[in-house]
Write an enzyme that holds these catalytic residues in place. Structure first.
Site, PDB file in Angstrom:
ATOM      1  N   GLY A  71      22.121  16.456  49.060  1.00 42.23           N
ATOM      2  CA  GLY A  71      23.468  17.069  49.060  1.00 42.23           C
ATOM      3  C   GLY A  71      23.417  18.585  49.224  1.00 42.23           C
ATOM      4  O   GLY A  71      24.091  18.843  49.939  1.00 42.23           O
ATOM      5  N   SER A 199      24.940  12.236  49.094  1.00 43.70           N
ATOM      6  CA  SER A 199      23.802  12.243  48.654  1.00 43.70           C
ATOM      7  C   SER A 199      23.417  10.708  48.038  1.00 43.70           C
ATOM      8  O   SER A 199      24.209  10.233  47.569  1.00 43.70           O
ATOM      9  CB  SER A 199      23.619  13.071  47.473  1.00 43.70           C
ATOM     10  OG  SER A 199      22.495  13.086  46.770  1.00 43.70           O
ATOM     11  N   HIS A 201      21.405   9.546  45.588  1.00 43.49           N
ATOM     12  CA  HIS A 201      21.080   9.514  43.963  1.00 43.49           C
ATOM     13  C   HIS A 201      22.241   9.468  43.126  1.00 43.49           C
ATOM     14  O   HIS A 201      22.248   9.149  42.000  1.00 43.49           O
ATOM     15  CB  HIS A 201      19.756  10.261  43.472  1.00 43.49           C
ATOM     16  CG  HIS A 201      20.163  11.823  43.193  1.00 43.49           C
ATOM     17  ND1 HIS A 201      20.890  12.320  41.781  1.00 43.49           N
ATOM     18  CD2 HIS A 201      20.729  12.851  43.889  1.00 43.49           C
ATOM     19  CE1 HIS A 201      21.202  13.505  41.940  1.00 43.49           C
ATOM     20  NE2 HIS A 201      20.943  13.945  43.370  1.00 43.49           N
ATOM     21  N   THR A 237       8.361  15.025  58.903  1.00 41.66           N
ATOM     22  CA  THR A 237       8.505  13.196  58.962  1.00 41.66           C
ATOM     23  C   THR A 237       9.328  12.695  58.246  1.00 41.66           C
ATOM     24  O   THR A 237       9.241  13.147  57.030  1.00 41.66           O
ATOM     25  CB  THR A 237       7.037  12.964  58.614  1.00 41.66           C
ATOM     26  OG1 THR A 237       5.906  13.421  59.520  1.00 41.66           O
ATOM     27  CG2 THR A 237       6.698  11.430  58.640  1.00 41.66           C
ATOM     28  N   CYS A 325      25.180  25.153  32.285  1.00 37.54           N
ATOM     29  CA  CYS A 325      25.144  24.362  33.399  1.00 37.54           C
ATOM     30  C   CYS A 325      23.547  24.272  33.618  1.00 37.54           C
ATOM     31  O   CYS A 325      22.784  24.510  32.492  1.00 37.54           O
ATOM     32  CB  CYS A 325      25.677  25.395  34.564  1.00 37.54           C
ATOM     33  SG  CYS A 325      25.146  26.823  34.655  1.00 37.54           S
TER      34      CYS A 325
END
Ligand SMILES: *Cc1c(COP(=O)(O)O)cnc(C)c1O
Length: 391
Positions: A71, A199, A201, A237, A325
């Site tokens: 993300g 994203s 995950h 890749t 955070c």
């Protein structure tokens, strides 16, 4: 001891179906997707299937999906890429004060490069006003970047309305949909979205993979050079096993969305109601109804969020606070502050984000241990005894 994971907005476990398909692409189908031989062709097939699975979830075309490392990279690519491609037209960007750091810090970087950014305020529920977006638009505005659902308080923004506005004014519209992708219905055409970040995950796929939806015809300069992969927009890749896993996770999230949202909403509301009933001096943060089905964010007055987290952890409950955070600083969350919540109250906030693995027993357990922990912390708080924080 019971283990209860309530931090699904930070990351999620990889679901078994995804592990299985990834395994196949780590071992048997390990080819380089650019190779012409059968190994390469197998990998390419997996890659293109994933592109379709992801496109389907947001009603896009497969060729409008570009894989990134997650993300954060998708946000960077969307914002910097749009800024560079449009700087002759104008240098003004509109975003909000409650964006993820991946958007905010990218905007700060662009300010250093001579772009001008308007950070829109939000109301007490973390809602952005469409009227305020309209007022902020100037002749030199080239981009509006707004998140779909907030990662801390779960508030869902009026994306469709802002999209219509952006389209009318001919401004590129980027949506950070990392928290809503696979959780809320998204139609990039109906919502007039030009760029969308997602994203893997956060939806039970592997970490380190995500994508940017880039509407055909939208001008975005690439940030990286050196290969023809992802049609030169994102060379290197391809991480085929992760991409294939992401694709399947997206498809399954779409299939299960309605049912899972219904289930999670019930658990969420039980947790919120329980907390409000059992614990005095507490407030719910975020919109009461226009919020993600898995998000609970509350502030306990006279309690320090970090201590609360540690004590919950000792009871096997994994949650997140609204203060410290990722940087490890003790600054209160910029989202809670933007909502007008005081430093003191923001410091006592707790985010619990539910997911597939959670059951009603998890919620019961949480409601059993939380009141005692809060009471214990308050008994040690000089503020609580002096009554310095008023409701
Ligand atoms: C998690 C998150 C991101 C970052 O995504 P990564 O894949 O971890 O880089 C960006 N925006 C929001 C809203 C998020 O919740």
């Amino acid at each position: 001891m019971r283990k209860v994971y309530l931090d699904h907005s930070a990351t999620t476990p990889v679901r078994p179906e995804v592990v299985e398909v990834m395994n196949q692409y780590l071992t048997n189908n390990f080819g380089n997707a650019s190779s012409v031989h059968s190994f390469g062709r197998e990998a390419r097939k997996g890659l293109e299937t994933a592109r379709e699975q992801i496109a389907n979830l947001i009603k896009a075309q497969p060729e409008e999906i570009f894989f990134t490392s997650g993300g954060t990279e998708a946000d960077n690519m969307a914002i910097i890429g749009t800024a560079f491609a449009n700087q002759k037209k104008g240098k003004h960007i509109i975003t909000t004060q409650i964006e993820h750091h991946a958007v905010l810090e990218t905007c700060h970087h662009l300010e250093k490069l001579g772009f001008e950014v308007t950070y829109l305020p939000v109301d007490k529920n973390a809602l952005v006003s469409v009227e305020k977006v309209k007022e902020a638009i100037r002749d030199d505005t080239i981009l509006i970047s707004m998140m779909h659902a907030n990662n801390e308080v779960g508030t869902i923004q009026p994306v469709k309305e802002v999209g219509a506005l952006a389209k009318e004014k001919g401004i590129v519209f980027h949506v950070d949909a990392v928290q809503s992708f696979g959780k809320l219905p998204i139609d990039v055409n109906e919502m007039n979205i030009d760029l969308l970040s997602a994203s893997s995950h956060k939806i039970y796929g592997p970490k380190g993979i995500g994508c940017l939806f880039l509407r055909k015809g939208t001008k975005v300069e690439p940030l990286m050079f050196g290969g023809a992969q992802e049609r030169k927009r994102r060379p290197g890749t391809e991480n085929v096993p992760a991409i294939v896993g992401f694709g399947l996770a997206a498809e399954l999230a779409g299939k299960e969305m309605a049912q899972e949202n219904e289930r999670l909403t019930k658990l969420r509301d039980k947790l919120i109601q329980g907390i409000l009933e059992k614990i005095p001096h507490v407030q719910l943060n975020g919109h009461p109804t226009q919020r993600l089905a898995n998000n609970v964010n509350v502030s306990f007055y006279y309690v320090e969020g970090e201590s609360l987290l540690l004590m919950l952890d000792m009871k096997g409950i994994a949650a997140s606070s609204g203060s410290a955070c990722t940087s490890g600083s003790l600054d209160p969350s910029h989202v809670l502050l933007a909502m007008g919540i005081s430093h003191e109250i923001a410091h006592g906030s707790l985010r619990m984000t539910l997911g597939k693995v959670n059951t009603e027993e998890d919620i019961d357990y949480c409601l059993e241990v939380l009141p005692d922990i809060v009471a214990k912390l308050r008994s040690m708080s000089p503020l609580y005894n002096s009554g310095k924080i008023e409701n």
